[in-house]
Structure formats: C-alpha cells, structure tokens
Design a protein around this motif. Structure first.
Motif, PDB file in Angstrom:
ATOM      1  N   TRP A  34     -48.856 -50.823 -22.824  1.00 30.73           N
ATOM      2  CA  TRP A  34     -49.864 -51.518 -22.017  1.00 30.73           C
ATOM      3  C   TRP A  34     -50.587 -50.556 -21.062  1.00 30.73           C
ATOM      4  CZ3 TRP A  34     -49.752 -55.033 -25.207  1.00 30.73           C
ATOM      5  CH2 TRP A  34     -48.646 -55.783 -25.542  1.00 30.73           C
ATOM      6  N   VAL A  35     -49.822 -49.618 -20.513  1.00 27.95           N
ATOM      7  CA  VAL A  35     -50.431 -48.647 -19.596  1.00 27.95           C
ATOM      8  C   VAL A  35     -51.416 -47.747 -20.349  1.00 27.95           C
ATOM      9  CG1 VAL A  35     -49.971 -46.733 -18.031  1.00 27.95           C
ATOM     10  CG2 VAL A  35     -48.426 -48.704 -18.077  1.00 27.95           C
ATOM     11  N   ALA A  36     -51.025 -47.303 -21.565  1.00 28.08           N
ATOM     12  CA  ALA A  36     -51.895 -46.432 -22.350  1.00 28.08           C
ATOM     13  C   ALA A  36     -53.176 -47.162 -22.752  1.00 28.08           C
ATOM     14  CB  ALA A  36     -51.148 -45.929 -23.588  1.00 28.08           C
ATOM     15  N   LEU A  37     -53.022 -48.404 -23.188  1.00 29.82           N
ATOM     16  CA  LEU A  37     -54.211 -49.175 -23.569  1.00 29.82           C
ATOM     17  C   LEU A  37     -55.126 -49.407 -22.370  1.00 29.82           C
ATOM     18  CD1 LEU A  37     -52.671 -51.861 -25.977  1.00 29.82           C
ATOM     19  CD2 LEU A  37     -54.075 -49.865 -26.572  1.00 29.82           C
ATOM     20  N   LEU A  38     -54.529 -49.683 -21.213  1.00 33.89           N
ATOM     21  CA  LEU A  38     -55.329 -49.904 -20.008  1.00 33.89           C
ATOM     22  C   LEU A  38     -56.076 -48.631 -19.606  1.00 33.89           C
ATOM     23  CD1 LEU A  38     -56.135 -51.826 -17.742  1.00 33.89           C
ATOM     24  CD2 LEU A  38     -54.096 -51.052 -16.476  1.00 33.89           C
ATOM     25  N   ILE A  39     -55.368 -47.486 -19.682  1.00 36.73           N
ATOM     26  CA  ILE A  39     -56.015 -46.226 -19.320  1.00 36.73           C
ATOM     27  C   ILE A  39     -57.131 -45.886 -20.305  1.00 36.73           C
ATOM     28  CG2 ILE A  39     -55.650 -43.732 -19.106  1.00 36.73           C
ATOM     29  CD1 ILE A  39     -52.857 -44.331 -18.034  1.00 36.73           C
ATOM     30  N   CYS A  40     -56.881 -46.105 -21.585  1.00 33.41           N
ATOM     31  CA  CYS A  40     -57.916 -45.810 -22.595  1.00 33.41           C
ATOM     32  C   CYS A  40     -59.142 -46.692 -22.406  1.00 33.41           C
ATOM     33  CB  CYS A  40     -57.327 -46.005 -23.997  1.00 33.41           C
ATOM     34  SG  CYS A  40     -56.114 -44.758 -24.482  1.00 33.41           S
ATOM     35  N   LEU A  41     -58.908 -47.966 -22.103  1.00 31.22           N
ATOM     36  CA  LEU A  41     -60.038 -48.877 -21.954  1.00 31.22           C
ATOM     37  C   LEU A  41     -60.878 -48.519 -20.722  1.00 31.22           C
ATOM     38  CD1 LEU A  41     -61.551 -51.368 -22.953  1.00 31.22           C
ATOM     39  CD2 LEU A  41     -59.970 -52.783 -21.624  1.00 31.22           C
ATOM     40  N   VAL A  42     -60.202 -48.322 -19.591  1.00 33.07           N
ATOM     41  CA  VAL A  42     -60.923 -47.975 -18.373  1.00 33.07           C
ATOM     42  C   VAL A  42     -61.571 -46.598 -18.501  1.00 33.07           C
ATOM     43  CG1 VAL A  42     -60.687 -47.539 -15.907  1.00 33.07           C
ATOM     44  CG2 VAL A  42     -59.457 -49.442 -16.952  1.00 33.07           C
ATOM     45  N   GLY A  43     -60.857 -45.655 -19.124  1.00 31.92           N
ATOM     46  CA  GLY A  43     -61.402 -44.319 -19.315  1.00 31.92           C
ATOM     47  C   GLY A  43     -62.624 -44.321 -20.223  1.00 31.92           C
ATOM     48  N   LEU A  44     -62.603 -45.193 -21.259  1.00 26.75           N
ATOM     49  CA  LEU A  44     -63.744 -45.269 -22.166  1.00 26.75           C
ATOM     50  C   LEU A  44     -65.004 -45.731 -21.420  1.00 26.75           C
ATOM     51  CD1 LEU A  44     -64.765 -45.076 -25.085  1.00 26.75           C
ATOM     52  CD2 LEU A  44     -64.102 -47.483 -25.370  1.00 26.75           C
ATOM     53  N   TYR A  45     -64.838 -46.732 -20.566  1.00 23.00           N
ATOM     54  CA  TYR A  45     -65.988 -47.198 -19.788  1.00 23.00           C
ATOM     55  C   TYR A  45     -66.433 -46.146 -18.774  1.00 23.00           C
ATOM     56  CZ  TYR A  45     -66.502 -51.940 -21.520  1.00 23.00           C
ATOM     57  OH  TYR A  45     -66.784 -53.034 -22.302  1.00 23.00           O
ATOM     58  N   ALA A  46     -65.471 -45.425 -18.196  1.00 24.67           N
ATOM     59  CA  ALA A  46     -65.825 -44.385 -17.227  1.00 24.67           C
ATOM     60  C   ALA A  46     -66.594 -43.245 -17.900  1.00 24.67           C
ATOM     61  CB  ALA A  46     -64.568 -43.850 -16.550  1.00 24.67           C
ATOM     62  N   VAL A  47     -66.152 -42.834 -19.098  1.00 24.53           N
ATOM     63  CA  VAL A  47     -66.839 -41.770 -19.821  1.00 24.53           C
ATOM     64  C   VAL A  47     -68.232 -42.221 -20.246  1.00 24.53           C
ATOM     65  CG1 VAL A  47     -66.806 -40.387 -21.930  1.00 24.53           C
ATOM     66  CG2 VAL A  47     -64.723 -40.650 -20.580  1.00 24.53           C
ATOM     67  N   SER A  48     -68.355 -43.468 -20.703  1.00 27.77           N
ATOM     68  CA  SER A  48     -69.656 -43.983 -21.126  1.00 27.77           C
ATOM     69  C   SER A  48     -70.628 -44.055 -19.955  1.00 27.77           C
ATOM     70  CB  SER A  48     -69.497 -45.357 -21.775  1.00 27.77           C
ATOM     71  OG  SER A  48     -68.674 -45.281 -22.919  1.00 27.77           O
TER      72      SER A  48
END
Length: 539
Positions: free
Chosen positions: A57-71
């Motif tokens: 859950w932590v990895a998925l949360l980080i990936c999701l938030v990170g994807l929006y931050a990078v975009s």
C-alpha cells in the motif's frame, strides 16, 4: 446534506484547485488537471494501510503521488519555455490570391514536447490552420499553411491557443495569445471597356487649361452653394447683398470624378462572383484604378452606402495597414447626410446604412484608399436616388458623377431625376448599369429554341415528354429585364446621359498583377523531398 449544497461546493473546489495549480504562473499560461480520477485511490490506499499495514500500500501510494508530482513538474517546467511565432508572407492580397503563413515553434525546455496543438480563431472564410506537432528539447519545428482568399473584406487572423501536456496525460498546459492581426483582402481590379463620360469634364488629355484649385478666379459671381470653399467668398459684395456671394472658379475639362456605387439590397441579384453586387464593386475599383493610374490621371472619389457595420483599416499612401477600427465617432454633418471629414466611413442618419465617403484625390495612393473602402462594403437599404440626394452637398460644379447601379426597374425615374438635378448644378453624370447574369433558360431563349408562346403542349401523364421540355420558368424575368433595359436606354438617351451595360459575372482581364515565387515540396518514391520554386503571375 442537500444536493444543491453539494453542487454549489463543486465550483469552489475546482476554483481552489485551479488557483493551487496556477500559483505564480505568468499571465496567459494555465495549468489544468485533465485526469483526476486516480486521485480517488489515495484515501483508499491510506485506509488500507491503516486497516492492514503493508509495504504494498505504501509503494502504490508513493507511486501514485509521485506520478502526479512528476507530471505537474513536467508541465510547470515548460511554462515560458515554449516560443511560438506566426508570419504572414506578402502584404497585398486581392480576391483569388493565396494567403500564406509560416508558423515556428521553439522548445527551449529540457523536456520534449510529445504533442503541441495549435488552435486558431481566424475569421477568414475557409481558413483553418489548426495543427498538432511535436518538438524535441532545445529544438524547433515549423510548417506553412496556404488558403485562397475567396471573399473581399477585412478579416481577423488570430487569436490563437497553444495546448500541450505531460507524457502521462494527467496535466494540461495552455497558452492563450490574445493578439490578432487585421487582414485586408482587396476587391479585384480588371480592365474595363472605354467609358463615355460627359464632355466638358471628362477629357484628361486636354491640356489647354490646368486645374486652378481656387487660385485663379473668374469675373462672374453667384450665390453661395453648399460645398463651396470659403476662400472664394467675395466679402465686399456679400456685405452689400446681405448674403454670401462667391466668385466662380475656372475649372479644367478634366474635373474630379465621383464614383457613386449603388449597393441597395432590393435591386441586387445573383450569388458570389456572379452577383450584381460583386460585379458593381469590381467595376468601381476598376474605374478608380483606370482614371487614377491610366492616361487621364484624374482625381477620383467614392460615395456608397453599406448596410452592415464593418471594421475599417486606416491606410497610409502605400496602402499599408495601420490600425483596425470601427467607425462610431468623429462624424461631421453634411448638407443632407453625415459624412466623415477624413475620407472614411460614417453612420447615416435616416437609415441603418453606413456612408462611405472618400474625397477625390489624384495619385496611385488614392487607388488603395478606394480599394480599402470598397473591401468591406455590404448590401444596404439606401436607394440610389436617396444616395445622390444626400451627396448634393459634396458634389461641386465641374465635377463628374459616374453612377454604378443594378436598379434598372421601378427606381429609374427617381435616380434619373437626381442626375438631372446635378446636371443643372453643373455636375454632369454617366451611368453603368449592371444586369443579372445569364441563366440556362435565357441562353435557350436567345438561341431561338423555345419561347413562352411556342411552348409545345404535352400530356401530363407522359414523363418522357416532360423530360424533353426545356426549363423556361425564367423566360418571364428575361423578357422583363429586356424591357427594363430598353426603357432605361430610352430615358437616358432622352436626357443625353451616357449609358453602358455590364453583365454580372462577366470575365474581365485582371489589371492588378504581380509576379511571385512559390515553393513546392514534392516527395520521391524513395522517400526524399524535392524543392521546386515556381514563378507565377497573380492577379
């Protein structure tokens, strides 16, 4: 919570998100969230982590938030790093010519532009330069567009909008350029047959007397008339008589020429280039070009009454565009109407027509002033006799009026009376009558194949017999037009007013031509590109 309160909060949430995304973003640029549904997984992942802690859950949360931050960082990095330029090639355009524009996109950011959409809001008919391109980091891309100018008038190029986004399609970046350019498309100018203008003010070849422009006075005096210059007032005699008295000015045979254009919608017919309106405008432009740049080189002016409110371009002597403006102020009252003092356009008082008044001036620069005034003219509600009546205050003795009209029916008596009134005031006149274009039925009737009286009878139940009959539904208008022409010839010949008929849609040889070089790109079967440069004459 009621449904109305929920709906009222949605715009507030969107506004808050928009302000957050565009914080410190320069004016004209805007970042928007295009795909927000994956964010609904953020509270779900947080809930799952609280319910059953797991690194997944932590990895998925980080990936999701990170994807929006990078975009978001992607599109934020491209703000003010994308430069766009559009260039219009060529400055003079006439109907039938091609508008060419070149567009250049430069990407000076460290990230590539996977796609960039160019959306244009130009109002040139048939012109849509919309394009989607891509551009690498630190590079540029350019393309050309071309469109044929099928209508005269004043059109707008721009504004335009640039749209792009990140590689994942989560955020969008938009830049709105509100700048626009006015495009002036001149009417066609063609070679026309010789015109029979009234003698005594038509022959510019007669050099025995030059124009004195009020510097030389004759011995005769007369009462002041509207339009007379105050420089010619004889003040001692005026003081004795108790009214203004002016001295006559000796004028040369080649006096000023006024082109009076009738664009009354009730007498127009046809469509596009075959319409009487377009033919009349082409004739007016051609007459102006002929007398201003031909052998006679007279001073030529224009008077018309357009029906639509139209933007105008103030031009310098070379016809270069200065500014786009709509005539609403700066009017001066004439004797029987409202005319502008600077040769532009003003609003009429008795109708919704716009009076186009270009005072007579010599020189080729006057050609472009008249063409620019003719470009936006549309059908109006003012008849020719009313237009001539309002122009009494600006026509002066020694000038010549050339009326271009399609009114060869019921209004002939009215405008003929106005021409006779002008002749009594020392302003002779000539007429160009524009007749409707031929139809198939007219050509059939001219060939003597069928007439209304000789139309064969057929059985209504025999479809093959009906197919063999030519269409003669327009023979009655044909005979009416012929009778109107004969009546017009009779009336004007009676008063010795020169007359010439011109048919709408007649193919005339272009007079304004110039040579240009056009580049054509052709592909070869092997995938290469061959560049050809073609010289052509445009008119």
């Amino acid at each position: 919570m009621s449904r109305s309160s929920v709906l009222s909060r949605r715009p507030n949430l969107r506004g808050a998100l928009d302000r957050l995304l565009n914080r410190r973003v320069p004016a004209g640029w805007r970042i928007d969230l295009r795909s927000g549904w994956p964010l609904f997984f953020v509270p779900l992942l947080i809930f799952m982590q609280l319910l059953g802690p797991s690194p997944v859950w932590v990895a998925l949360l980080i990936c999701l938030v990170g994807l929006y931050a990078v975009s978001y960082a992607w599109v934020r990095n491209q703000v003010q790093q994308i430069y766009f330029e559009r260039r219009r090639e060529g400055s003079m355009l006439v109907v039938g010519d091609s508008l060419q524009e070149r567009f250049i996109v430069r990407n000076e950011s460290a990230l590539p532009l996977h796609w960039l959409e160019f959306a244009d809001s130009s109002r040139l008919p048939g012109y849509n330069p919309r394009q989607v391109v891509s551009c690498g980091s630190g590079s540029s891309y350019q393309w050309r567009t071309e469109a044929q100018c099928t209508q005269r008038g004043v059109f707008r190029l721009g504004p335009h909008t640039l749209r792009t986004g990140d590689a994942f399609g989560l955020f969008g970046l938009e830049f709105a350029d509100t700048r626009s350019e006015s495009l002036l498309v001149y009417p066609r100018v063609a070679h026309i047959p010789d015109l029979d203008l009234p003698r005594g003010s038509s022959s510019g070849q007669d050099r025995r007397r030059r124009t004195y422009s009020g510097s030389e006075r004759a011995q005769a005096v007369r009462a002041y008339q509207p339009g007379d210059s105050l420089r010619h007032v004889h003040w001692p005699i005026s003081a004795r008589q108790g009214e203004l008295i002016v001295t006559d000015v000796e004028t040369e045979p080649s006096g000023d020429l006024w082109i009076v254009l009738d664009v009354n919608r009730h007498v127009q017919s046809g469509k596009a280039e075959d319409s009487t309106l377009e033919t009349s405008i082409v004739l007016a432009a051609s007459v102006a070009a002929e007398f201003l740049g031909g052998g006679e080189r007279r001073s030529v002016g224009l008077l018309a009454a357009s029906g639509a409110e139209m933007p105008t371009l103030e031009l310098d002597w070379q016809g270069d565009e200065i500014e786009d403006r709509t005539p609403t102020t700066g009017h001066s009252e004439g004797a029987n109407g409202i005319f502008s003092e600077n040769g532009q356009i003003s609003l009429g008082d008795a109708s919704r027509s716009l009076l186009v008044d270009v005072p007579p001036q010599p020189g080729k620069g006057q050609v472009w002033r008249i063409l620019a005034a003719l470009a936006p003219v549309q059908e109006g509600d003012l008849s020719l006799d009313e237009l001539l009546r309002r122009g009494r205050g600006i026509f002066t003795a020694g000038q010549t009026v050339l009326a271009i009209t399609s009114d060869i029916g019921e209004g002939v008596q009215n405008w003929t009376a106005e021409l006779l009134h002008l002749r009594h005031a020392g302003v002779p006149a000539s007429v160009i009558a524009v007749t409707p274009a031929h139809t198939i039925a007219e050509d059939t009737l001219d060939a003597g194949e069928v007439s209304v009286e000789e139309q064969p009878q057929s059985d209504s139940g025999d479809p093959s017999a009906q197919e063999r009959l030519p269409d003669v539904s327009n023979t009655a208008p044909k005979r009416s037009t012929a009778a109107s022409q004969a009546n017009l010839v009779d009336i004007l010949a009676r008063y010795e007013i020169p007359l010439r008929f011109m048919q709408a849609g007649a193919r005339l040889t272009p007079a304004l031509t110039y040579r240009r070089t056009r580049t054509i790109l052709r592909t070869t079967p092997s995938g290469g590109v061959v560049v050809h440069e073609i010289e052509e004459e445009v008119g």
